[in-house]
Write an enzyme that holds these catalytic residues in place. Structure first.
Site, PDB file in Angstrom:
ATOM      1  N   LYS A  49       7.987  -3.216 -21.779  1.00 53.94           N
ATOM      2  CA  LYS A  49       8.630  -3.267 -20.465  1.00 53.94           C
ATOM      3  C   LYS A  49       8.832  -4.711 -20.010  1.00 53.94           C
ATOM      4  O   LYS A  49       9.919  -5.089 -19.572  1.00 53.94           O
ATOM      5  CB  LYS A  49       7.813  -2.494 -19.424  1.00 53.94           C
ATOM      6  N   SER A  57      -1.823  16.614  -0.204  1.00 54.50           N
ATOM      7  CA  SER A  57      -0.579  15.973   0.216  1.00 54.50           C
ATOM      8  C   SER A  57       0.167  15.393  -0.970  1.00 54.50           C
ATOM      9  O   SER A  57       1.366  15.626  -1.137  1.00 54.50           O
ATOM     10  CB  SER A  57      -0.894  14.880   1.232  1.00 54.50           C
ATOM     11  N   ASP A  75      19.499  16.649  -0.311  1.00 57.35           N
ATOM     12  CA  ASP A  75      18.165  16.454   0.275  1.00 57.35           C
ATOM     13  C   ASP A  75      17.140  16.756  -0.809  1.00 57.35           C
ATOM     14  O   ASP A  75      17.492  16.976  -1.962  1.00 57.35           O
ATOM     15  CB  ASP A  75      17.972  17.395   1.484  1.00 57.35           C
ATOM     16  N   HIS A  99     -11.692  -0.205   3.032  1.00 54.89           N
ATOM     17  CA  HIS A  99     -10.516  -1.035   2.713  1.00 54.89           C
ATOM     18  C   HIS A  99      -9.818  -0.469   1.463  1.00 54.89           C
ATOM     19  O   HIS A  99      -8.608  -0.286   1.457  1.00 54.89           O
ATOM     20  CB  HIS A  99     -10.949  -2.482   2.476  1.00 54.89           C
ATOM     21  N   THR A 112       3.444  -1.567 -22.360  1.00 57.32           N
ATOM     22  CA  THR A 112       3.600  -2.456 -21.203  1.00 57.32           C
ATOM     23  C   THR A 112       4.311  -3.729 -21.632  1.00 57.32           C
ATOM     24  O   THR A 112       5.187  -4.239 -20.920  1.00 57.32           O
ATOM     25  CB  THR A 112       2.223  -2.784 -20.587  1.00 57.32           C
ATOM     26  N   SER A 139      12.926  -2.414 -12.022  1.00 57.81           N
ATOM     27  CA  SER A 139      13.941  -2.097 -13.035  1.00 57.81           C
ATOM     28  C   SER A 139      15.304  -1.847 -12.395  1.00 57.81           C
ATOM     29  O   SER A 139      16.328  -1.894 -13.076  1.00 57.81           O
ATOM     30  CB  SER A 139      13.546  -0.854 -13.834  1.00 57.81           C
ATOM     31  N   ARG A 177     -19.633  -8.599  -7.033  1.00 60.86           N
ATOM     32  CA  ARG A 177     -18.755  -8.039  -5.997  1.00 60.86           C
ATOM     33  C   ARG A 177     -19.590  -7.198  -5.028  1.00 60.86           C
ATOM     34  O   ARG A 177     -20.740  -6.871  -5.311  1.00 60.86           O
ATOM     35  CB  ARG A 177     -17.661  -7.190  -6.644  1.00 60.86           C
ATOM     36  N   TYR A 209      -1.956   4.078 -12.840  1.00 62.90           N
ATOM     37  CA  TYR A 209      -0.535   4.121 -13.208  1.00 62.90           C
ATOM     38  C   TYR A 209       0.290   4.866 -12.170  1.00 62.90           C
ATOM     39  O   TYR A 209       1.478   4.609 -12.031  1.00 62.90           O
ATOM     40  CB  TYR A 209      -0.374   4.685 -14.620  1.00 62.90           C
ATOM     41  N   HIS A 240     -13.291   2.844 -20.174  1.00 62.64           N
ATOM     42  CA  HIS A 240     -13.360   1.379 -20.126  1.00 62.64           C
ATOM     43  C   HIS A 240     -13.778   0.886 -18.736  1.00 62.64           C
ATOM     44  O   HIS A 240     -14.060  -0.283 -18.562  1.00 62.64           O
ATOM     45  CB  HIS A 240     -12.058   0.712 -20.600  1.00 62.64           C
ATOM     46  N   HIS A 241     -13.824   1.797 -17.771  1.00 64.38           N
ATOM     47  CA  HIS A 241     -14.355   1.431 -16.449  1.00 64.38           C
ATOM     48  C   HIS A 241     -15.876   1.481 -16.442  1.00 64.38           C
ATOM     49  O   HIS A 241     -16.504   1.132 -15.449  1.00 64.38           O
ATOM     50  CB  HIS A 241     -13.835   2.381 -15.371  1.00 64.38           C
TER      51      HIS A 241
END
Lengths: 192, 533
Positions: free
Chosen positions: B333, B171, B108, B79, B330, B270, B452, B259, B304-305
């Site tokens: 924004k 790709s 193009d 998934h 952030t 935006s 999880r 990101y 931090h992961h």
């Protein structure tokens, strides 16, 4: 395709190739980082002579605990003879471990050490260890193995107990000779 | 307007589209390729969605109901891979293909043949990945992060997983190079960098992130491959390697990847918020710099992961503060989007509704992200449903909603017809309500300790899980409305004007709706007056 497009694309492809290389550069960088910070509890190695010349702090006692594990792929038993020792920082100590090959084949194993707290691993050095080389055990063989180590006297005051853990893995190329020969014969015959 | 008319004249002689399947297989046209990307992404969205439905059906009640744990683990793993690499990334590239040449005044993309190749690699990559379901040992089930040694236990599917990731990397790197080459070399006269629409800006930065991050992932999975088949020991402790090293290399890719997914969505909203607030974007330059800073900082926060794998205190502190630092650009924004709406003459057509949804719910996901950035408390949140709630808030209402808002915003331009506004609004409200029913309670059960990636759970989590599953089914069904709206809009509807929306600005809205096959054959002249909205 215009000339300037070609130039931009070429530069970007080179950049991408460099980043692929950078992924591999991270491997030695990580090892270096582990050495410097003691990350992952990788312990150090010192010569016997240097270890003997260390200052022994007779006023302090620290506890070293031993933890033993065997990877499920390895048909061995592995135990420490004593589960913990009290040592003076700076003195050379010796711990004994017992391994036994419970299978009916000769097997080569490799022990991987790790020490917690990780910070202590910067002050924990070995002069001799069964983990320095791979170990061969004949079928049913039982063997005593030793670790000779010294805890540096600069060990920070707040650390009083360390746990030295060993995990025995099957050495990557330790399948017995007969099997690998058979496999290579099979591979050759399937090719022809 | 005037040049659009010119186009139609000089296109009669050489504007012959190939017909039949060949038009799509051999297409070098940015619009056709963009359409293929978007359709492919929609199909993948439903395949990945079907897997999510299996997960939610299994978790409706405690105990094992429908699938065995191994298959459940395959569902969570695949998934994620399908949604990230198959749905969200191709949708972003599809929108970039369609819009960037029109927005910068180019005929193009810079490298049309490479464009064709980067699309057609995708169906092959996903055939490799999805074929693993029919192999000995099943589909990948060790989590999309592919941590060794667990991933190495995968059966025959393992090399298929690795090569699928390689293909996806190739790709997207080619796609990214094409986008940068287009924007750098094919802008219309007067279209300076600081006049580029923000969607184009976010895509340049995304493209650089792709080129920097995807090869690192390719390197990491190549190391897995050689560890498994060629006797190397990068991650094998018995051979002197370290499995934790994989996590470092993986997340060095993985955080910029976050990101890569979200910046195009920022770009889309935006464009949309100024249109429907009928005001120019507040703080254009600060938006550009904020986006660039987010991208730069994203390379210094990966650990931090993995706060819980063991790190020196100094490392944990560094990654905690670096993570907090990303909240600053952030925040800039979010402030600018809000300030754009301030005192604007706002109307709430479907694209605007989805864009405001992004603004609200992405911010919510951002806050739970900040909570997890705090190292000591992360030890409680790690690997619970709290993190699931966090990344689904940023990914679904933050990114998928952004893509959907872009589709509604530009669909009249693409098809020449207005979509059904009533159905669009119905789609927004059913999606927004169900997405919150689906993901909000995950915060609670996560904090209460539900882990999880497990097919079963303790009975005290039952009530919330039932509510979550109901939200999940409702969200899945709501997306069928989108399909219906798109089909209806392609078939016909009220004729769209060139400008489409009253408040729309930018070069794409000077072309006819639908635009000519080759966007701008004579480059338009861009001045301050006609520049970014």
């Amino acid at each position: 395709m215009a000339q300037n497009t070609r130039v931009t694309a070429k530069k970007l492809f080179i950049f991408a190739a460099c980043m692929f290389g950078f992924g591999y550069v991270m491997v030695p960088m990580y090892d270096l980082l582990c050495d410097v910070t003691g990350l992952n509890g990788k312990t150090g190695e010192v010569s016997q002579v240097k270890a003997e010349s260390m200052h022994v702090d007779m006023n302090r006692l620290v506890t070293v605990e031993f933890d033993t594990n065997v990877n499920p792929a390895l048909p061995w038993k592995f135990k420490a003879s004593e589960f913990k020792m009290n040592v003076h920082p700076g003195e050379i100590a010796e711990a004994v471990f017992v391994v036994e090959n419970t299978s009916n084949k000769p097997v080569v194993g490799q022990a991987v050490p790790s020490l917690v707290p990780a910070l202590a691993s910067l002050y924990f050095d070995k002069t001799e260890c069964f983990c320095f080389t791979a170990q061969l055990l004949e079928p049913g063989e039982r063997k005593e193995m030793i670790v000779r180590y010294v805890v540096g006297s600069e060990l920070p005051e707040n650390i009083s107990t360390m746990t030295l853990s060993y995990t025995f893995f099957k050495a990557p190329d330790s399948d017995d000779v007969a099997v690998s020969e058979k496999e290579s014969v099979k591979a050759i015959s399937s090719k022809s | 307007m005037s040049y659009a008319a010119v186009h139609e004249d000089d296109h009669h002689d050489h504007d012959h589209k190939p017909t039949g399947i060949g038009r799509w297989l051999f297409s070098t046209n940015h619009k056709d390729i963009g359409t293929m990307y978007l359709v492919f992404s929609l199909i993948m969205f439903f395949i990945g969605g079907a897997m999510a439905m299996v997960i939610r059906a299994e978790l409706f009640q405690p105990g094992l109901q429908f699938v065995d744990p191994q298959f459940f683990n395959s569902m969570t793993t695949v998934h994620a891979l399908v949604m990230i690499f198959g749905a969200v990334m191709p949708a972003g590239v599809g929108l970039a293909n369609w819009m960037i040449p029109m927005m910068i005044g180019a005929p193009d993309m810079a490298m049309p043949r490479m464009n064709n190749m980067s699309f057609w690699i995708l169906p092959f990559a996903f055939t490799l990945l999805l074929a693993t379901f029919f192999m000995q040992g099943g589909a990948p089930a060790g989590g999309w992060t592919m941590y060794p040694p667990l991933v190495l236990q995968l059966g025959d599917g393992f090399p298929f997983l690795i090569f699928a990731v390689h293909f996806l990397g190739i790709s997207s790197i080619m796609g990214a190079i094409n986008i940068i080459a287009t924007v750098f070399n094919m802008r219309a006269p007067g279209m300076t960098f600081m006049r580029l629409p923000l969607f184009v800006w976010t895509w340049i930065i995304t493209a650089f992130l792709l080129i920097a991050a995807m090869p690192v992932l390719a390197g990491a999975v190549t190391m897995l491959l050689t560890d498994k088949f060629f006797g190397t020991a990068f991650f094998d402790a018995a051979g002197g390697g370290d499995p934790v090293l994989f996590q470092h290399v993986f997340w060095f890719f993985g955080h910029p990847e976050v990101y890569i997914l979200v910046l195009p969505s920022f770009g889309i909203i935006s464009q949309i918020i100024p249109t429907f607030a009928r005001k120019p974007l507040f703080g254009y330059a600060s938006m550009v710099y904020a986006t660039a800073s987010i991208a730069f900082l994203s390379f210094f926060v990966w650990a931090h992961h993995m706060f819980t794998v063991g790190m020196p205190l100094a490392g944990e502190l560094f990654f905690m503060y670096a993570t907090m630092a990303i909240a600053v650009p952030t925040g800039v924004k979010v402030f600018n989007w809000t300030a754009t709406m301030w005192k604007g003459s706002m109307t709430f057509e479907t694209p605007m509704l989805f864009a405001i949804g992004v603004l609200f719910m992405f911010t919510l996901g951002g806050f739970s992200g900040l909570m997890m950035g705090i190292t000591p408390v992360d030890f409680q949140y790690h690997d619970t449903y709290f993190i699931v709630a966090h990344f689904h808030y940023v990914l679904v209402p933050g990114i998928v909603f952004g893509i959907i808002s872009g589709v509604y915003y530009w669909m009249p331009k693409w098809t020449g017809h207005m979509y059904d506004e009533k159905l669009g609004k119905l789609h927004f409200w059913t999606s927004t309500i169900s997405v919150n029913v689906l993901f909000f309670p995950m915060h609670f059960i996560g904090l209460a300790g539900m882990p999880r990636r497990i097919p079963d759970y303790s009975t005290q989590f039952t009530d919330w899980n039932m509510i979550i599953s109901i939200g999940g089914f409702a969200f899945g069904l709501s997306q069928l409305i989108l399909v219906w709206v798109v089909i209806k809009c392609i078939r016909g509807g009220e004729k769209a004007t060139d400008q489409v929306w009253e408040g729309a600005h930018g070069l794409e809205f000077t072309l006819s709706s639908p635009p000519p096959f080759h966007s701008f054959t004579t480059p338009p002249e861009v001045t301050d007056a006609t520049a970014h909205s």
